[in-house]
Scaffold this active site. Sequence first.
Site, PDB file in Angstrom:
ATOM      1  N   GLY A  71      58.945  31.508  44.728  1.00  0.00           N
ATOM      2  CA  GLY A  71      58.321  32.064  43.540  1.00  0.00           C
ATOM      3  C   GLY A  71      58.075  31.047  42.455  1.00  0.00           C
ATOM      4  O   GLY A  71      57.078  31.125  41.728  1.00  0.00           O
ATOM      5  N   THR A  72      58.970  30.073  42.308  1.00  0.00           N
ATOM      6  CA  THR A  72      58.799  29.065  41.258  1.00  0.00           C
ATOM      7  C   THR A  72      57.513  28.269  41.462  1.00  0.00           C
ATOM      8  O   THR A  72      56.720  28.087  40.531  1.00  0.00           O
ATOM      9  CB  THR A  72      60.013  28.125  41.223  1.00  0.00           C
ATOM     10  OG1 THR A  72      61.149  28.862  40.738  1.00  0.00           O
ATOM     11  CG2 THR A  72      59.761  26.928  40.321  1.00  0.00           C
ATOM     12  N   GLN A  88      60.287  40.615  41.184  1.00  0.00           N
ATOM     13  CA  GLN A  88      61.332  41.640  41.136  1.00  0.00           C
ATOM     14  C   GLN A  88      60.771  43.048  41.332  1.00  0.00           C
ATOM     15  O   GLN A  88      61.540  44.017  41.322  1.00  0.00           O
ATOM     16  CB  GLN A  88      62.077  41.570  39.799  1.00  0.00           C
ATOM     17  CG  GLN A  88      62.843  40.284  39.582  1.00  0.00           C
ATOM     18  CD  GLN A  88      64.085  40.168  40.455  1.00  0.00           C
ATOM     19  OE1 GLN A  88      64.417  41.059  41.227  1.00  0.00           O
ATOM     20  NE2 GLN A  88      64.788  39.048  40.328  1.00  0.00           N
ATOM     21  N   HIS A 126      62.881  35.858  49.485  1.00  0.00           N
ATOM     22  CA  HIS A 126      64.317  36.147  49.473  1.00  0.00           C
ATOM     23  C   HIS A 126      64.691  37.325  48.578  1.00  0.00           C
ATOM     24  O   HIS A 126      65.834  37.781  48.595  1.00  0.00           O
ATOM     25  CB  HIS A 126      65.123  34.895  49.087  1.00  0.00           C
ATOM     26  CG  HIS A 126      65.089  34.536  47.643  1.00  0.00           C
ATOM     27  ND1 HIS A 126      66.161  34.759  46.799  1.00  0.00           N
ATOM     28  CD2 HIS A 126      64.137  33.955  46.888  1.00  0.00           C
ATOM     29  CE1 HIS A 126      65.862  34.326  45.593  1.00  0.00           C
ATOM     30  NE2 HIS A 126      64.650  33.833  45.614  1.00  0.00           N
ATOM     31  N   THR A 179      53.691  20.338  55.851  1.00  0.00           N
ATOM     32  CA  THR A 179      53.816  21.087  57.098  1.00  0.00           C
ATOM     33  C   THR A 179      54.504  22.421  56.853  1.00  0.00           C
ATOM     34  O   THR A 179      55.603  22.478  56.289  1.00  0.00           O
ATOM     35  CB  THR A 179      54.625  20.279  58.128  1.00  0.00           C
ATOM     36  OG1 THR A 179      53.973  19.021  58.340  1.00  0.00           O
ATOM     37  CG2 THR A 179      54.730  21.024  59.447  1.00  0.00           C
ATOM     38  N   CYS A 199      68.594  31.481  38.143  1.00  0.00           N
ATOM     39  CA  CYS A 199      67.892  30.216  37.906  1.00  0.00           C
ATOM     40  C   CYS A 199      68.313  29.564  36.589  1.00  0.00           C
ATOM     41  O   CYS A 199      67.962  28.415  36.336  1.00  0.00           O
ATOM     42  CB  CYS A 199      66.384  30.452  37.916  1.00  0.00           C
ATOM     43  SG  CYS A 199      65.753  30.895  39.542  1.00  0.00           S
TER      44      CYS A 199
END
Length: 387
Positions: A74-75, A185, A206, A242, A332
Amino acid sequence: MPDRSSIYLDWNATTPPHPDVLAAMHQAAAQAWANPASVHGPGRRARAWIERAREAVAALVGFDPRDVTLTSGGTEANNLALEHAFPPGTPGALVVSRIEHPSVVRAAEALAARGVHVAWVTPEPSGRVAPARFAEALDLATTTAPVRLVALQAVNHETGVIQPVTEVAQLAHARGARLLVDAIQAVGRLSRSTWEGADLVTVAAHKIRGPKGIGALVTRPGIQVRPILRGGAQERGLRPGTQDPMAAAGFAVAAERAEGAPARYAELASLREHLEGQLIRLGHEAGIALQQNGTDPRAPHVTNFSWPGWRGDELCAALDLEGVAVSSGSACSAGTAEPSPVLTAMVGPERATSAVRISLGEETTLDQIDEALRCWSRVVVRARPLR
């Protein structure tokens, strides 16, 4: 070192990989380990998992597979989305709130440092960012530079408060700006209407029972994303490097099963209500007047309270010793001495310092909640709050 926490109530930080996800990853590790860019048979088998993930994410979010860019999480997806609107040397403005995830806030600060005009929108104490505040910020920012992008998360990662995405989308589009929605979220927990109107949507595997290390940026047709990395032609050159077919296999299965997850999450509302009521009672018995953080409509699995007289991180540590895993803010932002920037913006640093977030998940049971409450009671009874 063995894990002491047997009751996991931190599903907003990450979710346990689903057994079907692990099975798919094991299969890919055995059969699809080749480079997905290779044109031979092993490469094509690996590539099949990449494309299955792309299609599953598109179906989950409600966009076209051709507009899905797979990322490392997501970051990276949020950084890609923010960067796309501000080519170097081009004037422009970004409108964003202070309760966004660090991957949005820090990227916005970096854009400001290189000359992009960033208009910060103040949230309400309830945890919601009012559309009227966005309208004011948009109109004021326009006097400085053309507003190219507005950013608003669908669901806040610390309070669970649902943000007014549809209303803000209308405001942004009326002024010629695009809307980025961090739906990390919300996806797999709430319906698509939660991010309706978004031009760019970000997802992380995740958070939906998938693996770490993979996510996606999904865009409306015609939006040109600019790469922030340089290298090969993978992901249409937008995300060189990759691709990992094992991570993609897990993401594919997680996204496919997440389409039915909002119904499972809706059932958690009664568990959360039970938890909140008992925590308030427990606090009252201990002489602690709990303060709820996030009073507007929320996702059904999240609650956040401040415990006056306690540091949130120390309360979490005490609960961990009892076998209960909760958090004092965004994972985070963990490891810093500073209070949560989200809660500081909402209710001030004192309440932010004493906050604890609890987030339930598909496997949370009433027995677990009741045992967690017994553990919580032992902590607050035996230990004097740290004043």
